[in-house]
Design a protein around this motif. Structure first.
Motif, PDB file in Angstrom:
ATOM      1  N   GLY A   1       0.850  -1.268   0.020  1.00 46.81           N
ATOM      2  CA  GLY A   1       0.132   0.074  -0.044  1.00 46.81           C
ATOM      3  C   GLY A   1       0.703   1.134  -0.004  1.00 46.81           C
ATOM      4  N   PHE A   2       2.010   1.299   0.138  1.00 46.78           N
ATOM      5  CA  PHE A   2       2.908   2.398  -0.031  1.00 46.78           C
ATOM      6  C   PHE A   2       3.178   2.962  -1.641  1.00 46.78           C
ATOM      7  N   THR A   3       3.478   2.021  -2.457  1.00 43.50           N
ATOM      8  CA  THR A   3       3.631   2.301  -4.008  1.00 43.50           C
ATOM      9  C   THR A   3       2.512   1.410  -4.801  1.00 43.50           C
ATOM     10  N   GLU A   4       2.671   1.784  -6.050  1.00 40.23           N
ATOM     11  CA  GLU A   4       1.830   1.019  -6.968  1.00 40.23           C
ATOM     12  C   GLU A   4       2.715   0.879  -8.100  1.00 40.23           C
ATOM     13  N   ARG A   5       2.619  -0.071  -8.831  1.00 38.16           N
ATOM     14  CA  ARG A   5       3.401  -0.411 -10.212  1.00 38.16           C
ATOM     15  C   ARG A   5       2.359  -0.733 -11.241  1.00 38.16           C
ATOM     16  N   THR A   6       2.033   0.154 -11.940  1.00 37.85           N
ATOM     17  CA  THR A   6       1.053  -0.155 -13.007  1.00 37.85           C
ATOM     18  C   THR A   6       1.735  -0.160 -14.291  1.00 37.85           C
ATOM     19  N   THR A   7       2.785   0.283 -14.582  1.00 39.08           N
ATOM     20  CA  THR A   7       3.525   0.645 -15.787  1.00 39.08           C
ATOM     21  C   THR A   7       4.975   0.047 -15.482  1.00 39.08           C
ATOM     22  N   VAL A   8       5.949   0.588 -15.963  1.00 38.51           N
ATOM     23  CA  VAL A   8       7.264   0.122 -15.682  1.00 38.51           C
ATOM     24  C   VAL A   8       7.947   0.294 -14.423  1.00 38.51           C
ATOM     25  N   ASP A   9       7.749   1.546 -13.933  1.00 38.71           N
ATOM     26  CA  ASP A   9       8.328   1.819 -12.620  1.00 38.71           C
ATOM     27  C   ASP A   9       7.342   2.131 -11.625  1.00 38.71           C
ATOM     28  N   PRO A  10       7.405   1.705 -10.347  1.00 37.48           N
ATOM     29  CA  PRO A  10       6.489   1.985  -9.141  1.00 37.48           C
ATOM     30  C   PRO A  10       6.550   3.388  -8.947  1.00 37.48           C
ATOM     31  N   VAL A  11       5.222   3.833  -8.335  1.00 39.47           N
ATOM     32  CA  VAL A  11       4.948   5.440  -8.053  1.00 39.47           C
ATOM     33  C   VAL A  11       4.424   5.484  -6.656  1.00 39.47           C
ATOM     34  N   VAL A  12       4.474   6.441  -5.742  1.00 44.92           N
ATOM     35  CA  VAL A  12       4.128   6.324  -4.455  1.00 44.92           C
ATOM     36  C   VAL A  12       2.509   6.741  -4.548  1.00 44.92           C
ATOM     37  N   MET A  13       1.841   5.932  -3.742  1.00 48.77           N
ATOM     38  CA  MET A  13       0.618   5.729  -3.467  1.00 48.77           C
ATOM     39  C   MET A  13      -0.145   7.102  -3.165  1.00 48.77           C
ATOM     40  N   SER A  14      -1.317   7.488  -3.748  1.00 52.42           N
ATOM     41  CA  SER A  14      -1.561   8.912  -3.396  1.00 52.42           C
ATOM     42  C   SER A  14      -2.465   8.662  -2.056  1.00 52.42           C
ATOM     43  N   ARG A  15      -2.068   9.817  -1.288  1.00 52.68           N
ATOM     44  CA  ARG A  15      -2.728   9.571   0.300  1.00 52.68           C
ATOM     45  C   ARG A  15      -4.321   9.409   0.097  1.00 52.68           C
ATOM     46  N   ARG A  16      -4.920  10.115  -1.006  1.00 48.96           N
ATOM     47  CA  ARG A  16      -6.309   9.898  -1.193  1.00 48.96           C
ATOM     48  C   ARG A  16      -6.895   8.495  -1.620  1.00 48.96           C
ATOM     49  N   ASP A  17      -6.010   7.773  -2.115  1.00 51.38           N
ATOM     50  CA  ASP A  17      -6.420   6.396  -2.352  1.00 51.38           C
ATOM     51  C   ASP A  17      -6.636   5.644  -0.991  1.00 51.38           C
ATOM     52  N   GLU A  18      -7.687   4.882  -0.887  1.00 50.47           N
ATOM     53  CA  GLU A  18      -8.266   4.127   0.148  1.00 50.47           C
ATOM     54  C   GLU A  18      -7.108   3.134   0.818  1.00 50.47           C
ATOM     55  N   ARG A  19      -6.383   2.447  -0.263  1.00 47.62           N
ATOM     56  CA  ARG A  19      -5.353   1.497  -0.088  1.00 47.62           C
ATOM     57  C   ARG A  19      -4.176   2.298   0.744  1.00 47.62           C
ATOM     58  N   TYR A  20      -3.729   3.521   0.743  1.00 46.71           N
ATOM     59  CA  TYR A  20      -2.976   4.030   1.584  1.00 46.71           C
ATOM     60  C   TYR A  20      -3.055   3.864   3.073  1.00 46.71           C
ATOM     61  N   ALA A  21      -4.320   4.181   3.400  1.00 41.74           N
ATOM     62  CA  ALA A  21      -4.470   4.020   4.637  1.00 41.74           C
ATOM     63  C   ALA A  21      -4.696   2.723   5.394  1.00 41.74           C
ATOM     64  N   GLN A  22      -4.649   1.634   4.506  1.00 39.07           N
ATOM     65  CA  GLN A  22      -4.608   0.211   4.684  1.00 39.07           C
ATOM     66  C   GLN A  22      -3.291  -0.465   4.680  1.00 39.07           C
ATOM     67  N   ARG A  23      -2.345   0.631   4.530  1.00 41.56           N
ATOM     68  CA  ARG A  23      -0.933   0.266   4.623  1.00 41.56           C
ATOM     69  C   ARG A  23      -0.601  -0.989   5.905  1.00 41.56           C
TER      70      ARG A  23
END
Length: 203
Positions: free
Chosen positions: A159-181
């Motif tokens: 829940g800290f990052t998300e990799r949807t393409t080549v490189d991971p990016v920091v998860m948005s704090r607004r994403d509910e998954r971030y609160a469930q880290r």
């Protein structure tokens, strides 16, 4: 017994604070003033009778061969007969044992005191957390979906990052998954699958 910062500090490859891989449930219970009381404890493996009944309820949606294959896969890859999961600290800490030995632990984000060295894991400075994890791993992390694995440290965070393409990016704090880290440690960590290396170090 009063908790200290060391009790919530990651020990690479060994566990969290006094929760070291290999200790018995009784030893963990003796630390309940630090890690909370057990609120539930359950066996992980489904009994053969329940599994058979569940497959029978599927009826004709599976062929007989598919049912046999499913049973075979569970027999080979399902949890060990001795696997037990224990929930402590009102769900903030989840422990798993095999043969009465601690083999896995998961801490949820509300345990804000968890740290890697001097870095608080559940702070909002995600790159700093990932750099600290790389440091104790002595290698870049491995990323897949929302998981980041650090195999040498026996550590995985979700829940800290998300990799949807080549490189991971920091998860948005607004994403509910971030609160469930969460942070998990494993005596034996599995990084098979679609994991790719990436570093957050700025050399």
């Amino acid at each position: 017994m009063s908790p200290t910062a060391d009790d919530w500090t990651i020990e690479p490859g060994q566990g969290l604070g006094r929760l070291r891989f290999g200790i018995a449930p009784a030893a963990v219970e003796a630390l309940s003033q630090i890690y909370g009381s057990a609120t539930s404890r359950m066996e992980d493996r489904i009994s053969d009778s329940i599994l058979q009944d569940t497959i029978a309820e599927l009826g004709d949606s599976l062929t007989e061969e598919e049912k046999r294959d499913l049973l075979q896969v569970y027999a080979e890859q399902g949890p060990d007969n001795s696997s037990v999961t224990e929930v402590r600290d009102d769900g903030g800490l989840v422990l798993r044992y095999e043969h009465d030995r601690l083999v896995e632990l998961t801490v949820l984000a509300r345990r804000t005191e968890v740290r890697i060295g001097e870095v608080l894991v559940f702070s909002d400075d995600v790159p700093a957390v990932l750099q600290a994890a790389e440091a104790i791993n002595r290698a870049p992390g491995l990323y897949s979906g929302t998981a980041a694995a650090f195999p040498h440290a026996k550590l995985m965070i979700e829940g800290f990052t998300e990799r949807t393409t080549v490189d991971p990016v920091v998860m948005s704090r607004r994403d509910e998954r971030y609160a469930q880290r969460s942070l998990s440690m494993f005596e034996t960590i599995d990084t098979s699958g679609d994991f790719v290396p990436f570093t957050w170090r700025k050399d």
